[in-house]
Design an enzyme around this catalytic site. Structure first.
Site, PDB file in Angstrom:
ATOM      1  N   HIS A 228       4.905  -0.949   1.818  1.00  0.00           N
ATOM      2  CA  HIS A 228       3.896  -0.641   2.829  1.00  0.00           C
ATOM      3  C   HIS A 228       3.810  -1.821   3.795  1.00  0.00           C
ATOM      4  O   HIS A 228       4.115  -2.966   3.435  1.00  0.00           O
ATOM      5  CB  HIS A 228       2.558  -0.429   2.105  1.00  0.00           C
ATOM      6  CG  HIS A 228       1.439   0.080   2.953  1.00  0.00           C
ATOM      7  ND1 HIS A 228       0.714  -0.732   3.806  1.00  0.00           N
ATOM      8  CD2 HIS A 228       0.891   1.318   3.051  1.00  0.00           C
ATOM      9  CE1 HIS A 228      -0.229  -0.015   4.402  1.00  0.00           C
ATOM     10  NE2 HIS A 228      -0.146   1.239   3.964  1.00  0.00           N
ATOM     11  N   ASP A 305       2.191  -5.056  -5.619  1.00  0.00           N
ATOM     12  CA  ASP A 305       1.271  -4.182  -4.899  1.00  0.00           C
ATOM     13  C   ASP A 305       1.076  -2.933  -5.763  1.00  0.00           C
ATOM     14  O   ASP A 305       1.966  -2.103  -5.879  1.00  0.00           O
ATOM     15  CB  ASP A 305       1.876  -3.836  -3.534  1.00  0.00           C
ATOM     16  CG  ASP A 305       1.145  -2.727  -2.792  1.00  0.00           C
ATOM     17  OD1 ASP A 305       0.184  -2.163  -3.341  1.00  0.00           O
ATOM     18  OD2 ASP A 305       1.569  -2.406  -1.662  1.00  0.00           O
ATOM     19  N   GLN A 308      -0.543   2.131  -5.248  1.00  0.00           N
ATOM     20  CA  GLN A 308      -0.120   3.496  -5.563  1.00  0.00           C
ATOM     21  C   GLN A 308       0.225   3.683  -7.043  1.00  0.00           C
ATOM     22  O   GLN A 308       0.525   4.800  -7.455  1.00  0.00           O
ATOM     23  CB  GLN A 308       1.095   3.876  -4.707  1.00  0.00           C
ATOM     24  CG  GLN A 308       0.860   3.853  -3.220  1.00  0.00           C
ATOM     25  CD  GLN A 308      -0.122   4.920  -2.750  1.00  0.00           C
ATOM     26  OE1 GLN A 308      -0.330   5.933  -3.404  1.00  0.00           O
ATOM     27  NE2 GLN A 308      -0.719   4.688  -1.589  1.00  0.00           N
ATOM     28  N   LYS A 331      -8.165   4.166  -3.779  1.00  0.00           N
ATOM     29  CA  LYS A 331      -7.020   4.951  -4.244  1.00  0.00           C
ATOM     30  C   LYS A 331      -7.250   5.497  -5.654  1.00  0.00           C
ATOM     31  O   LYS A 331      -6.486   6.332  -6.125  1.00  0.00           O
ATOM     32  CB  LYS A 331      -5.744   4.093  -4.267  1.00  0.00           C
ATOM     33  CG  LYS A 331      -5.428   3.346  -2.992  1.00  0.00           C
ATOM     34  CD  LYS A 331      -4.861   4.214  -1.922  1.00  0.00           C
ATOM     35  CE  LYS A 331      -4.322   3.341  -0.774  1.00  0.00           C
ATOM     36  NZ  LYS A 331      -3.841   4.140   0.364  1.00  0.00           N
ATOM     37  N   CYS A 469       2.489   4.003   7.423  1.00  0.00           N
ATOM     38  CA  CYS A 469       2.537   2.525   7.339  1.00  0.00           C
ATOM     39  C   CYS A 469       3.728   2.080   6.501  1.00  0.00           C
ATOM     40  O   CYS A 469       3.633   1.113   5.725  1.00  0.00           O
ATOM     41  CB  CYS A 469       1.238   1.961   6.778  1.00  0.00           C
ATOM     42  SG  CYS A 469      -0.179   2.209   7.854  1.00  0.00           S
TER      43      CYS A 469
END
Length: 510
Positions: A228, A305, A308, A331, A469
């Site tokens: 991202h 990260d 997700q 999220k 993004c």
């Protein structure tokens, strides 16, 4: 034996009882020699009493995410896909919006889950809302909404610095949420959990503290093509500022990181590796543990990260041995504006604070400031108390439902959607990672993705259509934008059917 169920989207015929012998298919699957950890014949006990063989097949097909070996599961699924293809049937047709029992746990009932999410029960443009924009943000269960309301109705106060009762209750709620995060990601200590606004702020915090203190000219930072923008721009800026080099892990045509190429990038000059555990455009699940181990051989620090990944699969930061891990509350069914950075304690003690102000200090004179201990030295000013409490309530909700249950169900939804969309003439799926979850990207040739998104909105279907993004990842696949339905455990195959029919009409009408 009962007849196979028909499926209008997958166009499976309603064959007579003796047309297909599922037992023989199961026997052929046994040749795959799946390890016991996959729970053959156990993982999906409750897949309908009428189709016990289907339950065993599905258990073998989906594997057991609890084993943690996603690469092995992916290989198993690939082999199972071929076995199913040879018969002309879909493994996903066995499981259509019915309660599923996983490994003897409580039944996972999607309709019961949906009753907890008030926003889902409305009409948009005269149609029942279908929320397929979960990779952008998830909806909030009543339990989270109630927790935030209770805080503002009874406990609203600043924290840590007052002696009255409301301050004590607010402090308990805020620090209690920190402990819930610790348990959820299995951090060794709550002192290693920093509250931030979200993944973006978390990555910037690490770049501006660890990066500014320890990255020198000539050092190298490695990121991934799948990342991202939030994991590209901060490191790009830091590399320019510090005279470091930014290296990028390439991906293959499926949308998977190429481990051999990653290994070739690693060297003693590598000081930081930062990558997304799950890609937000193709749903690629990267082999995070392997990637961390490879980086550690060269003495590099690693940030993951997890924006997700945290909503869709178990995360154990100790097992990963990761140095930093960031994720966003919104999220994972929590409010906007709250997120987390986990950092190993020895690193948090080493690096300087990012912002100055109240709470992050022990003592201030005009000559010098003595900073507070982690995590407080990274939480300057009045914190987002209510939304931290909301995050704690969201993690409670996910834990009660069972993250393994959620992972299995969402993988099923993802595969169901991919297979159904593949049968729509005139569309092209973008990316085909072997280990994937929760996201499908596609284009309708001749129709811009935002236009497709607007047409689907008229049908009450909310999803993302654009570059997500993640422009480098899309350009690697030769496109600038895609239509991206993304799934959560409150979505159903019936909703996917509606999406597919709407996309079919758009493709036909041009």
């Amino acid at each position: 034996m009962s007849a196979m169920p028909s499926n209008p989207i997958l166009k499976l015929p309603n064959l007579p009882d003796d047309a297909v012998d599922l037992s023989s298919i199961y026997a052929s699957f046994q040749r795959l020699q799946a390890p016991a950890s996959h729970g053959v014949g156990n993982a999906f006990h409750g897949v309908g009493d009428a189709f016990p063989e289907a339950g065993e097949l599905a258990g073998l097909f989906f594997g057991d995410p609890g084993s943690g070996n996603h690469a092995e599961n992916a290989l198993l699924r690939t082999a199972a896909e071929q076995e199913f293809a040879d018969t002309g049937y879909s493994p996903y047709s066995f499981l259509r919006d019915q309660p599923i029992t996983y490994s003897g746990r409580e039944t996972f009932d999607v309709q019961a889950i949906r009753r907890d999410f008030p926003i889902l029960h409305q009409k948009v443009n005269g149609k029942d809302l279908i929320w397929f924009d979960n990779a952008a943000t998830t909806q909030k269960p009543a339990q989270v909404i109630d927790a935030i309301r209770r805080y503002y109705e009874s406990d609203n106060s600043n924290i840590h610095r007052a002696s009255h009762t409301l301050a004590a209750r607010a402090t308990d709620g805020y620090e209690g949420a920190r402990e819930k995060v610790r348990r959820f990601i299995n951090a060794p200590s709550a002192d290693e959990v920093i509250f931030v606004r979200g993944t973006t702020e978390g990555i910037n915090l690490v770049a501006q503290t660890y990066g500014r203190k320890l990255i020198r000219p000539g050092d190298e930072i490695i990121i991934s093509t799948l990342d991202h923008h939030a994991n590209i721009v901060p490191w790009q800026q830091l590399a320019k500022e510090r005279g470091a080099a930014l290296r990028v892990i390439p991906v293959n045509d499926r949308g998977e990181v190429i481990l051999e190429a990653y290994e070739s990038l690693l060297s003693p000059r590598t000081k930081m590796v930062s990558f997304a555990q799950v890609n937000n455009t193709f749903g690629t699940v990267s082999p995070a543990k392997i990637m961390v181990e490879m980086a550690k051989r060269y003495g590099a620090r690693v940030l993951i990260d997890g924006a997700q990944s945290v909503p869709h699969a178990p995360v154990d930061v100790q097992e990963l041995d990761v140095d930093f891990f960031a994720f966003s509350g919104h999220k994972i069914y929590a409010p906007n504006g709250i997120g987390v950075v986990y950092g190993k304690k020895e690193l948090l003690e080493l690096i300087p604070p990012w912002q100055g102000g109240g709470n992050m200090i022990k003592d201030v004179t005009f000559e010098e400031t003595i900073f507070n201990v982690p995590p407080h030295k990274f939480e300057a000013g009045t914190p987002n108390v209510a939304d931290a409490i909301g995050l704690g309530a969201a993690l409670d909700y996910v834990s009660r439902t069972g993250i393994h249950n959620i992972e299995r169900y969402e993988r099923y939804l993802t595969e169901y959607a991919r297979q159904a969309l593949e049968q729509v003439d005139g569309i092209r799926l973008i990316g085909n990672p072997r280990d994937r979850v929760s996201v499908v990207s596609f284009v309708v040739p001749g129709i811009p993705a935002p236009e497709v998104g607007a047409l689907l909105d008229k049908e009450g279907i909310a999803l993302r259509a654009g570059h997500h993004c993640a422009q480098p990842a899309l350009r690697r696949m030769g496109v600038e934008a895609t239509v991206r339905p993304s799934f959560s455990f409150y979505n159903t195959t019936t909703e996917i059917d509606r999406l597919v029919e709407a996309v079919r009409k758009i493709a036909i009408n041009g």
